[in-house]
Scaffold this motif. Structure first.
Motif, PDB file in Angstrom:
ATOM      1  N   MET A 163     -11.151  -2.807   3.036  1.00 56.46           N
ATOM      2  CA  MET A 163     -11.784  -1.699   3.706  1.00 56.46           C
ATOM      3  C   MET A 163     -13.189  -2.079   4.174  1.00 56.46           C
ATOM      4  N   ALA A 164     -13.877  -2.932   3.411  1.00 56.47           N
ATOM      5  CA  ALA A 164     -15.234  -3.340   3.765  1.00 56.47           C
ATOM      6  C   ALA A 164     -15.250  -4.414   4.846  1.00 56.47           C
ATOM      7  N   GLY A 165     -14.071  -4.961   5.165  1.00 54.06           N
ATOM      8  CA  GLY A 165     -13.993  -5.985   6.189  1.00 54.06           C
ATOM      9  C   GLY A 165     -14.258  -7.386   5.671  1.00 54.06           C
ATOM     10  N   ASP A 166     -14.292  -7.564   4.362  1.00 54.26           N
ATOM     11  CA  ASP A 166     -14.553  -8.886   3.789  1.00 54.26           C
ATOM     12  C   ASP A 166     -13.349  -9.816   3.897  1.00 54.26           C
ATOM     13  N   ALA A 167     -12.152  -9.239   3.974  1.00 53.54           N
ATOM     14  CA  ALA A 167     -10.924 -10.042   4.063  1.00 53.54           C
ATOM     15  C   ALA A 167      -9.871  -9.232   4.803  1.00 53.54           C
ATOM     16  N   SER A 168      -8.963  -9.935   5.454  1.00 51.81           N
ATOM     17  CA  SER A 168      -7.868  -9.249   6.144  1.00 51.81           C
ATOM     18  C   SER A 168      -6.805  -8.843   5.126  1.00 51.81           C
ATOM     19  N   ALA A 169      -5.926  -7.949   5.529  1.00 56.59           N
ATOM     20  CA  ALA A 169      -4.806  -7.548   4.662  1.00 56.59           C
ATOM     21  C   ALA A 169      -3.981  -8.768   4.284  1.00 56.59           C
ATOM     22  N   GLU A 170      -3.755  -9.637   5.253  1.00 54.29           N
ATOM     23  CA  GLU A 170      -2.978 -10.852   4.989  1.00 54.29           C
ATOM     24  C   GLU A 170      -3.682 -11.750   3.973  1.00 54.29           C
ATOM     25  N   ASP A 171      -4.994 -11.917   4.094  1.00 60.10           N
ATOM     26  CA  ASP A 171      -5.754 -12.751   3.150  1.00 60.10           C
ATOM     27  C   ASP A 171      -5.679 -12.190   1.732  1.00 60.10           C
ATOM     28  N   ILE A 172      -5.782 -10.884   1.601  1.00 60.85           N
ATOM     29  CA  ILE A 172      -5.703 -10.242   0.280  1.00 60.85           C
ATOM     30  C   ILE A 172      -4.330 -10.473  -0.332  1.00 60.85           C
ATOM     31  N   ASP A 173      -3.292 -10.271   0.449  1.00 60.63           N
ATOM     32  CA  ASP A 173      -1.934 -10.452  -0.063  1.00 60.63           C
ATOM     33  C   ASP A 173      -1.657 -11.909  -0.434  1.00 60.63           C
ATOM     34  N   ILE A 174      -2.102 -12.835   0.391  1.00 53.09           N
ATOM     35  CA  ILE A 174      -1.918 -14.263   0.086  1.00 53.09           C
ATOM     36  C   ILE A 174      -2.659 -14.628  -1.194  1.00 53.09           C
ATOM     37  N   ALA A 175      -3.880 -14.139  -1.349  1.00 48.18           N
ATOM     38  CA  ALA A 175      -4.663 -14.435  -2.553  1.00 48.18           C
ATOM     39  C   ALA A 175      -3.961 -13.935  -3.811  1.00 48.18           C
ATOM     40  N   MET A 176      -3.395 -12.754  -3.755  1.00 49.77           N
ATOM     41  CA  MET A 176      -2.732 -12.202  -4.931  1.00 49.77           C
ATOM     42  C   MET A 176      -1.405 -12.910  -5.211  1.00 49.77           C
ATOM     43  N   LYS A 177      -0.727 -13.333  -4.169  1.00 53.07           N
ATOM     44  CA  LYS A 177       0.527 -14.077  -4.373  1.00 53.07           C
ATOM     45  C   LYS A 177       0.243 -15.455  -4.959  1.00 53.07           C
ATOM     46  N   LEU A 178      -0.725 -16.152  -4.396  1.00 53.09           N
ATOM     47  CA  LEU A 178      -1.030 -17.509  -4.867  1.00 53.09           C
ATOM     48  C   LEU A 178      -1.868 -17.509  -6.145  1.00 53.09           C
ATOM     49  N   GLY A 179      -2.846 -16.623  -6.215  1.00 50.36           N
ATOM     50  CA  GLY A 179      -3.758 -16.625  -7.349  1.00 50.36           C
ATOM     51  C   GLY A 179      -3.236 -15.927  -8.589  1.00 50.36           C
ATOM     52  N   ALA A 180      -2.464 -14.854  -8.390  1.00 51.74           N
ATOM     53  CA  ALA A 180      -1.985 -14.080  -9.541  1.00 51.74           C
ATOM     54  C   ALA A 180      -0.477 -14.219  -9.746  1.00 51.74           C
ATOM     55  N   GLY A 181       0.188 -14.902  -8.813  1.00 51.73           N
ATOM     56  CA  GLY A 181       1.624 -15.109  -8.950  1.00 51.73           C
ATOM     57  C   GLY A 181       2.462 -13.890  -8.620  1.00 51.73           C
ATOM     58  N   TYR A 182       1.880 -12.932  -7.899  1.00 53.92           N
ATOM     59  CA  TYR A 182       2.647 -11.747  -7.512  1.00 53.92           C
ATOM     60  C   TYR A 182       3.717 -12.143  -6.494  1.00 53.92           C
ATOM     61  N   PRO A 183       4.913 -11.560  -6.565  1.00 57.54           N
ATOM     62  CA  PRO A 183       5.935 -11.868  -5.576  1.00 57.54           C
ATOM     63  C   PRO A 183       5.630 -11.243  -4.210  1.00 57.54           C
ATOM     64  N   MET A 184       4.799 -10.197  -4.217  1.00 58.07           N
ATOM     65  CA  MET A 184       4.447  -9.478  -2.998  1.00 58.07           C
ATOM     66  C   MET A 184       3.001  -9.022  -3.172  1.00 58.07           C
ATOM     67  N   GLY A 185       2.194  -9.137  -2.128  1.00 57.34           N
ATOM     68  CA  GLY A 185       0.806  -8.703  -2.226  1.00 57.34           C
ATOM     69  C   GLY A 185       0.709  -7.191  -2.329  1.00 57.34           C
ATOM     70  N   PRO A 186      -0.420  -6.658  -2.797  1.00 59.85           N
ATOM     71  CA  PRO A 186      -0.560  -5.223  -3.006  1.00 59.85           C
ATOM     72  C   PRO A 186      -0.471  -4.390  -1.721  1.00 59.85           C
TER      73      PRO A 186
END
Length: 80
Positions: free
Chosen positions: A1-24
């Motif tokens: 929401m603050a514009g610090d990262a795109s939706a895609e960047d957030i989802d990729i970070a959570m998939k790669l960094g936290a091992g989520y099968p799908m980003g939030p």
């Protein structure tokens, strides 16, 4: 929401960094932003916790009829 990262960047970070099968945000689009807003609204009403208050961006998307996959647009755009 603050514009610090795109939706895609957030989802990729959570998939790669936290091992989520799908980003939030991908998951929110999949389940429906209208559903997410409703559930958060009930949780906020019942607990009073600010963490459950739907964010302005979610309110905006829902008010515009952008519910995610089921309408073809939410945090992402989809082919119907």
């Amino acid at each position: 929401m603050a514009g610090d990262a795109s939706a895609e960047d957030i989802d990729i970070a959570m998939k790669l960094g936290a091992g989520y099968p799908m980003g939030p945000l991908e998951l929110a689009d999949f389940t429906g932003l209208d559903t997410k807003k409703f559930v958060l609204g009930v949780m906020h009403e019942k607990t009073g916790l600010p963490a459950f208050e739907p964010i302005p961006l979610l309110n905006k998307l829902v008010s515009e009829g952008k519910f995610g996959r089921k309408t073809g647009e939410g945090f992402y755009k989809y082919d119907k």
